[in-house]
Every structure is written in structure tokens, then in C-alpha cells.
Design an enzyme around this catalytic site. Structure first.
Site, short mmCIF file in Angstrom:
data_model
loop_
_atom_site.label_atom_id
_atom_site.label_comp_id
_atom_site.label_asym_id
_atom_site.label_seq_id
_atom_site.Cartn_x
_atom_site.Cartn_y
_atom_site.Cartn_z
N TYR A 246 50.84 44.88 18.46
CA TYR A 246 50.96 44.24 19.77
C TYR A 246 52.41 44.14 20.25
O TYR A 246 52.73 44.56 21.38
CB TYR A 246 50.33 42.85 19.74
CG TYR A 246 50.45 42.11 21.06
CD1 TYR A 246 49.71 42.51 22.17
CD2 TYR A 246 51.31 41.02 21.20
CE1 TYR A 246 49.82 41.84 23.38
CE2 TYR A 246 51.43 40.34 22.40
CZ TYR A 246 50.68 40.75 23.49
OH TYR A 246 50.80 40.10 24.69
N LYS B 290 54.37 45.97 23.70
CA LYS B 290 55.03 45.34 24.84
C LYS B 290 56.50 45.79 24.94
O LYS B 290 57.05 45.88 26.04
CB LYS B 290 54.91 43.82 24.76
CG LYS B 290 53.47 43.31 24.88
CD LYS B 290 52.79 43.70 26.20
CE LYS B 290 51.46 42.97 26.40
NZ LYS B 290 50.77 43.35 27.64
P1 NAP Z 1 42.46 37.71 28.18
O1 NAP Z 1 41.96 36.40 28.68
O2 NAP Z 1 41.99 38.23 26.87
O3 NAP Z 1 42.19 38.80 29.32
C1 NAP Z 1 42.50 40.14 29.12
C2 NAP Z 1 41.91 40.94 30.25
O4 NAP Z 1 42.19 42.33 30.01
C3 NAP Z 1 40.39 40.81 30.33
O5 NAP Z 1 39.99 40.84 31.67
C4 NAP Z 1 39.91 42.07 29.62
O6 NAP Z 1 38.62 42.48 30.00
C5 NAP Z 1 40.97 43.03 30.11
N1 NAP Z 1 40.97 44.29 29.35
C6 NAP Z 1 41.17 44.48 28.04
N2 NAP Z 1 41.04 45.78 27.74
C7 NAP Z 1 40.74 46.42 28.91
C8 NAP Z 1 40.47 47.77 29.27
N3 NAP Z 1 40.46 48.75 28.34
N4 NAP Z 1 40.23 48.06 30.57
C9 NAP Z 1 40.21 47.08 31.50
N5 NAP Z 1 40.43 45.79 31.22
C10 NAP Z 1 40.69 45.47 29.94
O7 NAP Z 1 44.05 37.70 28.05
P2 NAP Z 1 45.19 37.01 28.96
O8 NAP Z 1 45.80 35.93 28.15
O9 NAP Z 1 44.70 36.74 30.30
O10 NAP Z 1 46.25 38.23 28.97
C11 NAP Z 1 46.53 39.01 30.10
C12 NAP Z 1 47.83 39.75 29.86
O11 NAP Z 1 48.88 38.82 29.58
C13 NAP Z 1 47.80 40.72 28.68
O12 NAP Z 1 48.48 41.91 29.03
C14 NAP Z 1 48.56 39.97 27.60
O13 NAP Z 1 49.18 40.84 26.68
C15 NAP Z 1 49.57 39.21 28.42
N6 NAP Z 1 50.13 38.02 27.77
C16 NAP Z 1 49.33 36.95 27.49
C17 NAP Z 1 49.91 35.84 26.88
C18 NAP Z 1 49.11 34.61 26.55
O14 NAP Z 1 49.68 33.66 26.00
N7 NAP Z 1 47.83 34.57 26.86
C19 NAP Z 1 51.29 35.82 26.58
C20 NAP Z 1 52.06 36.93 26.91
C21 NAP Z 1 51.47 38.02 27.51
P3 NAP Z 1 37.30 42.10 29.14
O15 NAP Z 1 36.88 40.71 29.57
O16 NAP Z 1 36.33 43.17 29.53
O17 NAP Z 1 37.68 42.15 27.69
#
Ligand code: NAP
Length: 241
Positions: free
Chosen positions: A164, A168
Site C-alpha cells: 500500500y 501511494k
Molecule cells: P473505502 O471506504 O474502502 O472506499 C474505497 C472505495 O474505492 C470504494 O468505493 C470501493 O468500491 C472503491 N474501489 C476499490 N477498488 C475499486 C476498483 N477496482 N474500481 C472502482 N472502485 C474501487 O476507503 P476510503 O477510506 O474512503 O478511501 C478512499 C481513498 O482514500 C483511497 O484511495 C485510500 O487509499 C485513501 N486514503 C484513505 C485514508 C483513510 O484513513 N481512510 C487515509 C489516506 C488515504 P467497493 O465498495 O466496490 O469496494
């Protein structure tokens, strides 16, 4: 006469839940028509309904960022439905499996690395390149890549996750490459870190709400024409690479 084509349109990938949904809601609240990119039909339709109930002009776009054909079809859907694209937020991302030492660098499972790169990095390239012809027709196109401070080689923060975190880091590097390539165009490209957000991604352990995490992406999606290019930002300002 005001037609459908007069409303700025934004595509958010992975918009069915978490930070992506909040970005869609945030952009919708300031007047964007939002293309809700999501791979699962029922999760996508549910998100579109919830956004519409919140007053957002939303439409669903079937989008699995790991599929070349699917991404090409998504571009066609947006062209046919909205006829334009002004903002692309590359939000879809996965953490990848961590069981059995899968992301311990000393026992790294390369299949996990491939899967994470396919979504978090190659997915961004697929979607960006498919959408660029439409974005290039817009007057103030913006691309926002949702990255993480875990990809910062300076900060080296968060748990050891050898699929991961490097995904990034590479996304940050790609952001800089796109920004350099598009320097002489109106297309502004930046990366952001949402912070540690309560979502499925973190098992809802994060301390920030999805709305708080979305704010920096919404900000970068609406930068003025003289805004920063090729940078990495969070709510506090510049994040070191
Ligand atoms: P999340 O709740 O797990 O949501 C991830 C989203 O990405 C979901 O809608 C998922 O769809 C979608 N996704 C995954 N694989 C995909 C694919 N192959 N095609 C299309 N959609 C896909 O995560 P989140 O926390 O909102 O994270 C969103 C972004 O923020 C990510 O890039 C993550 O790395 C980044 N981020 C998050 C955090 C944190 O603390 N949460 C911190 C830093 C960065 P499904 O529902 O179909 O799985």
C-alpha cells in the site's frame, strides 16, 4: 438557453462509500453535476439515490478502475450523459491483504503488490487517460489524486505496509509526471491526503469523518487557474513527498 451541458461535471471514482461518497456530496453541494463512479451496480445505485436525496445532481457510471474496457465504457457514458467533464477525482483505492505477512517486506506477497498497484496506480492512469480528451475541452479542468501520507518517503508514517505505502509513493510521483506533462495546459493536477478517516478502509478506526477527509479533495478540485500544480496537500498545507 440553459441546457444539461452548462453544468460543470465531476467524476469521482470509488464514490459509493467513504471518502469518495463525501467528495461526491461536497462537489454536488457546490453545484457540480456528479458522475458517481462505482463498480458494483447496487452499491452505485444506492449511492446515487442517497446523493439525489441530499439534493445532488448525480448519475451513476459503472466503473471498475482495473478494467481497460470498463474504463473506456465509463468515458462513453459520461460523454453521452453529460457531454463534458471538468473535474476528475481519482479516489478509488484499496489497502490490500495484510494477513500472513502479506505486506511485511520480508515476506511480501507479490500478488498483493500487483493487485494494489493495479487499483491504486494503474487504475489512476487508466481512468485519467480515458478522461483526458473530455477534460481537455473544459475551461478549468482539475485532476485530484487521492493519495496518503503513508506514501511520503519523508514522513514514513503509519504501519509497515509494503504494497500500500509504495503504491501511494508511486501515485505521488505519477502526479508530478502528469503535472509536468500538462504544465502548458489548463489541466491542473495535484495529489491530496485525506488524513486518518473513519471508513471501511480503516475498520472505522480513523479519527476524521469522511467529510473532513473529503475537504482537501474538494478544495483541489476547485482551484483557481493560478492554483498550485503537481503538489501534495492536506488540510494543513503541503505534505512532504
Ligand atoms: P473505502 O471506504 O474502502 O472506499 C474505497 C472505495 O474505492 C470504494 O468505493 C470501493 O468500491 C472503491 N474501489 C476499490 N477498488 C475499486 C476498483 N477496482 N474500481 C472502482 N472502485 C474501487 O476507503 P476510503 O477510506 O474512503 O478511501 C478512499 C481513498 O482514500 C483511497 O484511495 C485510500 O487509499 C485513501 N486514503 C484513505 C485514508 C483513510 O484513513 N481512510 C487515509 C489516506 C488515504 P467497493 O465498495 O466496490 O469496494
Amino acid at each position: 438557453m440553459v441546457g444539461v451541458n452548462d453544468t460543470k461535471t465531476a467524476l469521482v471514482t470509488g464514490a459509493n462509500k467513504g471518502i469518495g461518497f463525501a467528495i461526491a456530496q461536497g462537489l454536488g453541494a457546490i453545484g457540480f453535476r456528479v458522475a458517481v463512479g462505482a463498480r458494483d451496480d447496487s452499491r452505485r445505485e444506492d449511492a446515487v439515490e442517497r446523493l439525489r436525496a441530499a439534493g445532488v445532481d448525480a448519475f451513476g457510471v459503472a466503473l471498475d478502475v482495473t478494467s481497460d474496457d470498463g474504463v473506456a465504457a465509463a468515458a462513453k457514458t459520461i460523454e453521452q450523459t453529460a457531454g463534458r467533464l471538468d473535474v476528475l477525482v481519482n479516489n478509488a483505492g484499496i489497502s490490500g491483504r495484510t494477513d500472513s505477512g502479506a505486506q511485511d517486506p520480508t515476506t511480501l506477497d507479490l500478488d498483493v503488490v500487483r493487485a494494489v498497484l493495479d487499483t491504486n496506480v494503474f487504475g489512476v492512469v487508466r481512468v485519467t487517460n480515458a478522461m483526458l480528451p473530455m477534460l481537455s475541452r473544459a475551461s478549468a479542468p482539475r485532476i485530484v489524486n487521492v493519495s496518503s501520507n503513508m506514501g511520503s518517503l519523508t514522513l514514513q508514517t503509519g504501519p509497515v505496509m509494503a504494497a500500500y505505502a509504495p503504491s501511494k509513493t508511486m501515485l505521488n510521483s505519477l502526479t508530478a509526471q502528469y503535472a509536468r506533462r500538462l504544465a502548458d495546459t489548463p489541466v491542473i493536477v495535484n495529489a491530496c491526503c485525506p488524513g486518518y478517516v473513519a471508513s471501511d478502509f480503516t475498520g472505522f478506526n480513523g479519527i476524521r469523518t469522511p467529510e473532513q477527509g473529503a475537504a482537501i479533495a474538494v478544495h483541489l478540485a476547485t482551484l483557481p487557474d493560478d492554483g498550485p500544480r503537481g503538489g501534495f496537500f492536506d488540510d494543513g498545507g503541503v505534505v512532504p513527498w
